[in-house]
Design a protein around this motif. Structure first.
Motif, PDB file in Angstrom:
ATOM      1  N   UNK A   1       0.849  -1.196   0.000  1.00 37.42           N
ATOM      2  CA  UNK A   1       0.000   0.000   0.000  1.00 37.42           C
ATOM      3  C   UNK A   1       0.880   1.240   0.000  1.00 37.42           C
ATOM      4  N   UNK A   2       1.063   1.861  -1.112  1.00 33.25           N
ATOM      5  CA  UNK A   2       1.981   3.012  -1.169  1.00 33.25           C
ATOM      6  C   UNK A   2       1.472   4.211  -0.391  1.00 33.25           C
ATOM      7  N   UNK A   3       0.212   4.201  -0.015  1.00 39.50           N
ATOM      8  CA  UNK A   3      -0.350   5.345   0.693  1.00 39.50           C
ATOM      9  C   UNK A   3      -0.571   5.065   2.174  1.00 39.50           C
ATOM     10  N   UNK A   4      -0.098   3.892   2.636  1.00 37.76           N
ATOM     11  CA  UNK A   4      -0.276   3.584   4.056  1.00 37.76           C
ATOM     12  C   UNK A   4       0.734   4.369   4.878  1.00 37.76           C
ATOM     13  N   UNK A   5       0.385   4.657   6.072  1.00 37.54           N
ATOM     14  CA  UNK A   5       1.246   5.461   6.935  1.00 37.54           C
ATOM     15  C   UNK A   5       2.334   4.592   7.547  1.00 37.54           C
TER      16      UNK A   5
ATOM     17  N   UNK B   1      -0.877  13.902  -5.345  1.00 35.04           N
ATOM     18  CA  UNK B   1       0.197  12.975  -4.975  1.00 35.04           C
ATOM     19  C   UNK B   1      -0.146  11.595  -5.530  1.00 35.04           C
ATOM     20  N   UNK B   2       0.856  10.886  -6.066  1.00 32.37           N
ATOM     21  CA  UNK B   2       0.613   9.552  -6.586  1.00 32.37           C
ATOM     22  C   UNK B   2       1.886   8.931  -7.127  1.00 32.37           C
ATOM     23  N   UNK B   3       1.733   7.798  -7.814  1.00 32.16           N
ATOM     24  CA  UNK B   3       2.860   7.051  -8.353  1.00 32.16           C
ATOM     25  C   UNK B   3       3.054   7.376  -9.823  1.00 32.16           C
ATOM     26  N   UNK B   4       4.300   7.148 -10.303  1.00 37.16           N
ATOM     27  CA  UNK B   4       4.604   7.328 -11.720  1.00 37.16           C
ATOM     28  C   UNK B   4       5.836   6.484 -12.042  1.00 37.16           C
ATOM     29  N   UNK B   5       6.015   6.085 -13.320  1.00 38.87           N
ATOM     30  CA  UNK B   5       7.193   5.301 -13.700  1.00 38.87           C
ATOM     31  C   UNK B   5       8.467   6.103 -13.542  1.00 38.87           C
TER      32      UNK B   5
ATOM     33  N   UNK C   1      -4.463   5.767  -8.122  1.00 39.28           N
ATOM     34  CA  UNK C   1      -3.334   6.218  -7.314  1.00 39.28           C
ATOM     35  C   UNK C   1      -2.126   6.613  -8.160  1.00 39.28           C
ATOM     36  N   UNK C   2      -2.301   6.769  -9.465  1.00 41.57           N
ATOM     37  CA  UNK C   2      -1.203   7.139 -10.348  1.00 41.57           C
ATOM     38  C   UNK C   2      -1.381   8.559 -10.853  1.00 41.57           C
ATOM     39  N   UNK C   3      -0.264   9.212 -11.136  1.00 42.00           N
ATOM     40  CA  UNK C   3      -0.274  10.586 -11.644  1.00 42.00           C
ATOM     41  C   UNK C   3      -0.369  10.587 -13.167  1.00 42.00           C
ATOM     42  N   UNK C   4      -0.863  11.694 -13.697  1.00 43.52           N
ATOM     43  CA  UNK C   4      -0.888  11.925 -15.145  1.00 43.52           C
ATOM     44  C   UNK C   4      -0.148  13.219 -15.421  1.00 43.52           C
ATOM     45  N   UNK C   5       0.722  13.212 -16.444  1.00 39.41           N
ATOM     46  CA  UNK C   5       1.451  14.437 -16.767  1.00 39.41           C
ATOM     47  C   UNK C   5       1.830  14.411 -18.238  1.00 39.41           C
ATOM     48  N   UNK C   6       2.321  15.577 -18.687  1.00 39.93           N
ATOM     49  CA  UNK C   6       2.738  15.752 -20.071  1.00 39.93           C
ATOM     50  C   UNK C   6       4.260  15.891 -20.123  1.00 39.93           C
TER      51      UNK C   6
END
Length: 465
Positions: free
Chosen positions: A384-388, A453-457, A422-427
């Motif tokens: 869980x990447x968002x767990x404390x 806030x989120x995950x990205x490659x 839970x993933x980010x989107x960007x350009x």
């Protein structure tokens, strides 16, 4: 004499006014066509956005009714454009062709006929007028000569140096000048009388030609009035039954929106009323495919499919490498940045609407209506990447007040569309903050400038030097 040219010029002006009216209608037809195309494009784009957006039920149908209204109004304005060009424009063009006949040597036949008619009607009177002017000039010259002779004779009587013979000559000159005055006066009066005699006939002939020009101009004026009334009928949609029906139907569609019905539908399909699949006891089977977590699925991928990659700066395009273990799926609908306001005032930037539409992401919703939410869950902190990391929850990564342990500014090398919530989107070219280093599956946690806030490659970005 010659003032009839203003009337003759009016014929040429009539031909030019036909061209002006056709150009006027043509420009209005282009405006109608452009408006119709803009309505169609607007309706198509927003209909797609609403259908893929989070709105549902009767309110969605009411919203989409505006796009249907735009498409129907677009059709009406295309009909207006067709009527203006196919009926009004062509009618003027054909009338102009029938009313004005061009000559081989230039000009119009109607102009030459009017010119010849006026000149023929005016020629006799103009000739007599010329004679009157000549006799008038001669009479005035004789009067002037008579006055000069009398003045010389009067002055000579007071001059003792003149002999009687010279005085006699001056007296004879005065007598001759008086006779010339009488002759020229008689001729002047006679020419005036002759001019007066031909004036009625002159007026009648000129009036006749003028009336012919008036009738020709009357036809043009009445035709213009007729055409303008037809143009008005084609432009006036307020009396069109189909136009009224569009907005009557739009009003009915909006009034059918029912909040209670939408809430009931959402409860039955997305809430407690939906069909449940409660856990039941299942026997172990060796052939049973085990459920893979999101990260394990990504790790198990054989190849790489980079979609929508845009290089930034001097980055060189790289071919797909089979040695990588990352698989990226393409999404047809792009996510919007939270900083984008579709109703933002254009005055702040000075750009046009079309420029804004081209430069901004088209979708106004951050997720789709039928978006699939992850069902895998685990109590283990590693999954869980968002767990404390703190039992008391003091290090919540979503808490902006909590300072991150490590932050590095990075720049995106390619476009990336988040595949899960839970993933980010960007350009490509966007900058973000890396909050955690790359894990064993090749993912980093970061924060966009808008606070998301989120995950990205990890291999989609590079550090900013």
């Amino acid at each position: 004499v010659g003032n009839y040219k203003r009337t003759v010029k009016r014929i040429d002006d009539g031909h030019r006014l036909c061209n002006d009216l056709m150009n006027c209608i043509h420009e209005r037809a282009r405006i109608e066509k452009g408006y119709a195309q803009q309505l169609t494009e607007w309706a198509k784009r927003w209909k797609q956005l609403v259908e893929k957006g989070p709105q549902y039920g009767t309110v969605e149908r009411a919203w989409c009714a505006f796009m249907s209204e735009a498409e129907k109004v677009s059709e009406l304005h295309l009909e207006v454009k067709g009527s203006l060009m196919n009926e009004d424009f062509e009618k003027i063009k054909n009338w102009q062709k029938e009313a004005f006949h061009k000559q081989m040597m230039g000009g119009f036949k109607e102009t030459k006929e009017a010119e010849d008619g006026f000149r023929k009607a005016q020629k006799p009177w103009a000739k007599k007028l010329k004679e009157v002017e000549a006799s008038k000039k001669a009479y005035h010259a004789a009067c002037k000569e008579e006055k000069l002779a009398i003045s010389r004779e009067t002055n000579s009587k007071a001059d003792p140096a003149l002999n009687p013979e010279q005085l006699k000559k001056l007296q004879d000159k005065v007598e001759r000048s008086k006779q010339d005055v009488l002759k020229t006066k008689e001729k002047y009066e006679k020419s005036l009388k002759e001019l007066d005699n031909v004036t009625p006939q002159y007026m009648e002939n000129m009036e006749q030609v003028f009336e012919q020009c008036q009738q020709f101009e009357e036809k043009r004026l009445r035709f213009f009035r007729e055409v303008l009334l037809e143009v008005q009928k084609h432009l006036d949609l307020s009396n069109a039954a189909s136009y009224k029906n569009i907005y009557r139907e739009l009003e009915q569609n909006i009034k059918t929106a029912d909040a209670v019905e939408d809430l009931r539908w959402f409860r039955a399909n997305q809430g407690p009323g939906m069909s449940m699949n409660w856990p039941q006891f299942e026997e172990w089977s060796a052939d049973l495919n085990r459920t893979l977590s999101r990260r394990e699925k990504k790790k198990a991928s054989d190849g790489v499919t980079l979609t929508g990659i845009n290089q930034t700066g001097d980055q060189v395009s790289q071919p797909n490498k089979h040695s990588s273990s990352l698989s990226v799926q393409s999404n047809t609908v792009q996510s919007v940045q939270s900083s984008y306001n579709p109703f933002e005032d254009e005055e702040d930037t000075g750009s046009t609407v079309s420029e804004k539409e081209d430069s901004k992401i088209k979708n106004v919703s951050s997720y789709e209506k039928n978006q699939s939410y992850p069902t895998d869950w685990s109590d283990e902190e590693s999954n869980n990447p968002f767990s404390s990391t703190d039992a008391n929850g003091d290090t919540n990564p979503f808490d902006e007040d909590t300072p991150p342990a490590m932050e590095v500014r990075v720049r995106a090398l390619y476009d990336y569309e988040g595949q899960e919530q839970d993933e980010l989107s960007f350009k490509a070219g966007d900058e973000l903050t890396k909050m955690e280093n790359e894990d064993e599956q090749g993912w980093c946690k970061g924060r966009l400038d808008n606070g998301q806030v989120g995950l990205y490659p990890a291999n989609y970005v590079e550090p900013i030097q």
